[in-house]
Motif scaffolding. Structure first.
Motif, short mmCIF file in Angstrom:
data_model
loop_
_atom_site.label_atom_id
_atom_site.label_comp_id
_atom_site.label_asym_id
_atom_site.label_seq_id
_atom_site.Cartn_x
_atom_site.Cartn_y
_atom_site.Cartn_z
N UNK A 1 -6.20 6.05 11.00
CA UNK A 1 -4.97 6.09 11.78
C UNK A 1 -4.41 4.67 11.84
N UNK A 2 -3.13 4.55 11.55
CA UNK A 2 -2.46 3.25 11.55
C UNK A 2 -1.02 3.43 12.04
N UNK A 3 -0.38 2.33 12.48
CA UNK A 3 1.03 2.42 12.84
C UNK A 3 1.86 2.85 11.62
N UNK A 4 2.85 3.68 11.86
CA UNK A 4 3.72 4.13 10.77
C UNK A 4 4.62 2.99 10.31
N UNK A 5 4.97 3.04 9.02
CA UNK A 5 5.95 2.12 8.45
C UNK A 5 7.10 2.96 7.89
N UNK A 6 8.22 2.32 7.63
CA UNK A 6 9.42 3.06 7.20
C UNK A 6 9.17 3.98 6.02
N UNK A 7 8.37 3.56 5.07
CA UNK A 7 8.13 4.40 3.90
C UNK A 7 7.36 5.69 4.23
N UNK A 8 6.81 5.78 5.46
CA UNK A 8 6.10 6.99 5.89
C UNK A 8 7.05 8.08 6.40
N UNK A 9 8.33 7.76 6.62
CA UNK A 9 9.25 8.69 7.29
C UNK A 9 9.34 10.05 6.59
N UNK A 10 9.44 10.07 5.26
CA UNK A 10 9.55 11.35 4.55
C UNK A 10 8.27 12.15 4.71
#
Length: 172
Positions: free
Chosen positions: A6-15
């Motif tokens: 588990x990690x903080x989301x980054x923009x490339x994870x949005x899709x």
């Protein structure tokens, strides 16, 4: 030891988050929402919503990954309920791909959200769950949440009326 990270989301994870959201909601709400409303869950609008959430940290979003694949996510922040103390946090969303249900992903995401809420100074945490979503109710109750019976309310989701209830527990 779990294979999930588990990690903080980054923009490339949005899709990927949008895809998880739709797959999980479609399975979880199959007996709650009409089929046409489930089909109407649009990936593009979900992706934009999660991209904005990640960019502005409202809510904070963490993802569970298996290797490189995003298999679940949690959104959490201060409670959105009116007249709630600033020390009350809320799980805004917690979704896991159905093929990963029952494998500890939800628990790992809940642990990350709890840690994040504690860092923010929250002492209580709440979550709103549809009364007919037995799987989610069972998950949160096993995680120590208790139903607040006087909070039951009817909301509209895509034109369908849904009964929801708030659950709460101490963060620590």
């Amino acid at each position: 030891m779990s294979d999930y990270e588990v990690r903080p989301a980054v923009l490339r994870d949005a899709k990927a988050i949008a895809d998880v959201h739709i797959a999980s909601a479609s399975a979880a709400y199959a007996d709650i929402l009409p089929e046409d409303q489930l089909r109407a869950l649009a990936p593009s609008t979900r992706e934009a919503k999660w991209r904005e959430a990640i960019e502005f940290s409202e809510p904070q979003v963490h993802v569970a990954v298996l290797g490189e694949e995003v298999v679940g996510f949690v959104g959490f922040d201060r409670s959105r309920d009116p007249k709630t103390p600033s020390t009350t946090g809320e799980i805004w969303a917690l979704y896991v791909k159905p093929e990963h249900w029952g494998k500890g992903v939800g628990v790992a995401l809940w642990d990350a959200a709890r840690d994040g809420l504690e860092e923010e100074g929250c002492t209580l945490v709440t979550v709103w769950v549809p009364l007919r979503n037995d799987r989610a109710l069972r998950f949160y109750e096993l995680a120590g949440f208790k139903r607040e019976m006087k909070t039951a309310k009817t909301t509209s989701l895509g034109g369908t009326k849904i009964e929801e209830i708030r659950l709460k527990r101490n963060v620590a």
